[in-house]
Design an enzyme around this catalytic site. Sequence first.
Site, PDB file in Angstrom:
ATOM      1  CG  ASP A   1      21.766  22.116 -40.374  1.00  0.00           C
ATOM      2  OD1 ASP A   1      22.590  23.048 -40.279  1.00  0.00           O
ATOM      3  OD2 ASP A   1      21.828  21.092 -39.657  1.00  0.00           O
TER       4      ASP A   1
ATOM      5  CD  GLU B   1      27.750  22.812 -32.214  1.00  0.00           C
ATOM      6  OE1 GLU B   1      26.755  22.922 -31.475  1.00  0.00           O
ATOM      7  OE2 GLU B   1      27.765  22.086 -33.216  1.00  0.00           O
TER       8      GLU B   1
ATOM      9  NE  ARG C   1      25.663  21.918 -29.070  1.00  0.00           N
ATOM     10  CZ  ARG C   1      25.915  20.619 -29.057  1.00  0.00           C
ATOM     11  NH1 ARG C   1      25.947  19.956 -27.931  1.00  0.00           N
ATOM     12  NH2 ARG C   1      26.158  19.966 -30.183  1.00  0.00           N
TER      13      ARG C   1
ATOM     14  CD  GLU D   1      18.367  17.037 -36.437  1.00  0.00           C
ATOM     15  OE1 GLU D   1      19.254  17.784 -35.968  1.00  0.00           O
ATOM     16  OE2 GLU D   1      18.339  15.792 -36.233  1.00  0.00           O
TER      17      GLU D   1
END
Length: 571
Positions: A285, A154, A158, A454
């Site tokens: 993903d 993360e 980010r 998404e």
Amino acid sequence: MDAFRKKRLYRLIPLGVVATCLLWGLTQLTSHSNSILDHPWLYTPPHDHPFRHSPPPPPHGPKQQTKWAVRADAVRNAFRHAYGGYVKYAGSNDELLPVSNSAVNNFNGWRLTLVDSLDTMLLMELHDEFREAVPILANMTFALEEGSYAPFFETVIRYLGGLLSAYALSGEPILLARADDLGTMLLPAFNTTHGLPMYAVNTVSGETRPGWTGSDILWAEALSCQMEYKYLAHLTGRKFYFDDVERIMELMYGADLDDDQFPTKWSARTGTPSNDQFSVGAFADSAHEYLLKQYLLSGMSEPKVLELYLRDISSVLRNLLYITPDRQLLYVTDAYRSKPSHTFEHLSCFLPGLLALGAHTLPLSPRDRQLHEWAAQGLAYTCWITYADSETGLGPDEMSMKPGGKWLDAVDVWERQGRPGGVPPGLAEVPPARGKKAKKDYTEMKLGYLLRPETVESFYLMWRTTGDEAWRERGWAVFQAIEKEARTESGYASLSSVMTSPAPKKDEMPSFFTAETLKYLYLLFTDEDLIPLDRWVFNTEAHPLPVFQWSDWEKERYGISGPSHRQSQVL
């Protein structure tokens, strides 16, 4: 004669001054030959910074705006509402709690929403908000107290991605300085037997800790740092940035897999798969995404990455795409030991956009390009129909699909029969089915809408690669539903259920809402192509990075080889 000599002497003085300056300059160059590597923010990269000197938006006057300009303005206003609420109630913290008007520190306490939103501000020409953020970033240290840990995945996508993207768009040197600091502080995560990154790291001590998977590493976490670190290596010349993430890629190049099915978990001890799940969902993903995107980011100069993407995406199409028996909805699921679960996640709705991007940019064979485009269209429409079917107009987070057959098998039968109807299986645009008795061909399992990006991400990529304005209209319907159901006094809230309207709200506004969801909606509605797909590549947090080319010295320094002779696996 003396006067003449004095005149000649005076004429030599300027030459002496010039010579002295040249000697001083050569001395400085020699004594600071490594200054670019020691202080990378002194170096201006070769690409442009398109938003550095952007003029403020023109004042709203009697001049008539297009429909799409009005809609883009509506999204900009939504961002200002969300970010304004964050600044007012949570500005020194990570995220806003939009129901209670309070704050939470859930990702390191480094003002996550601010960092994650920087490039959105630039794209929306919100210059005041951006200028106010820069001094705050200049004073960030990214230091954590003893016993606190930054989640590697993360933090990379980010924070690091956000800083690098904002630097690329603005040219503000301090952003690269902070990115370089943070990139270095996270490196101890790679100190494992095979270089697979640990779940979390203390940015001061370098101590690491595992996550809920223990000694296993999620495939998405291992394969979603290459874009950021390779771009950082290109900007700074720091070889270790490239080496640490490429070591992971070398593991993938040499992995012994069944039918190119990359498992969702890998052992940090052995560097080999530790389960038999093949998925494009939560555990995997962005790994699929980065196989294509790191190839595009470095100007298509790493052929081994392309081979890996083609092997991987071909296996996804062969093994994970199915169609429901009644409405003929095309969906992607996961498989355990090659047995499909028929679970369809909202997270997986990134896949149609990825397929569309690959079909648009890669030198595929005509047959492969056609299949990728068909799959993108059918999957994107199923993602849309899960929104259109719900009472709120927003899609649930997870569904159990009515089991059907493999999509490629259905395509094969359709083609052998002479392509009846002219529309491939899974691409017919069925009408919405609302109401408790509606036959949807799926059951909602996780009812919430978490402000996820998404679906609108894929709408944006479908629009930019096909020019079909239906995707823009669908995106506008989604935005209107967000405004109706999720807006609060201070921001926007996730929803507990999409099954009833008005929807019950959760007290959370994830930073990806301003970083991704609103950004993709804004780009979907702007007529100007602000981020051309042949010049920029989005990381998995929607932070655009500029395409670059490895120079000859970089290829030699980093050991980047030329084209491989191995043939990519075909469908």
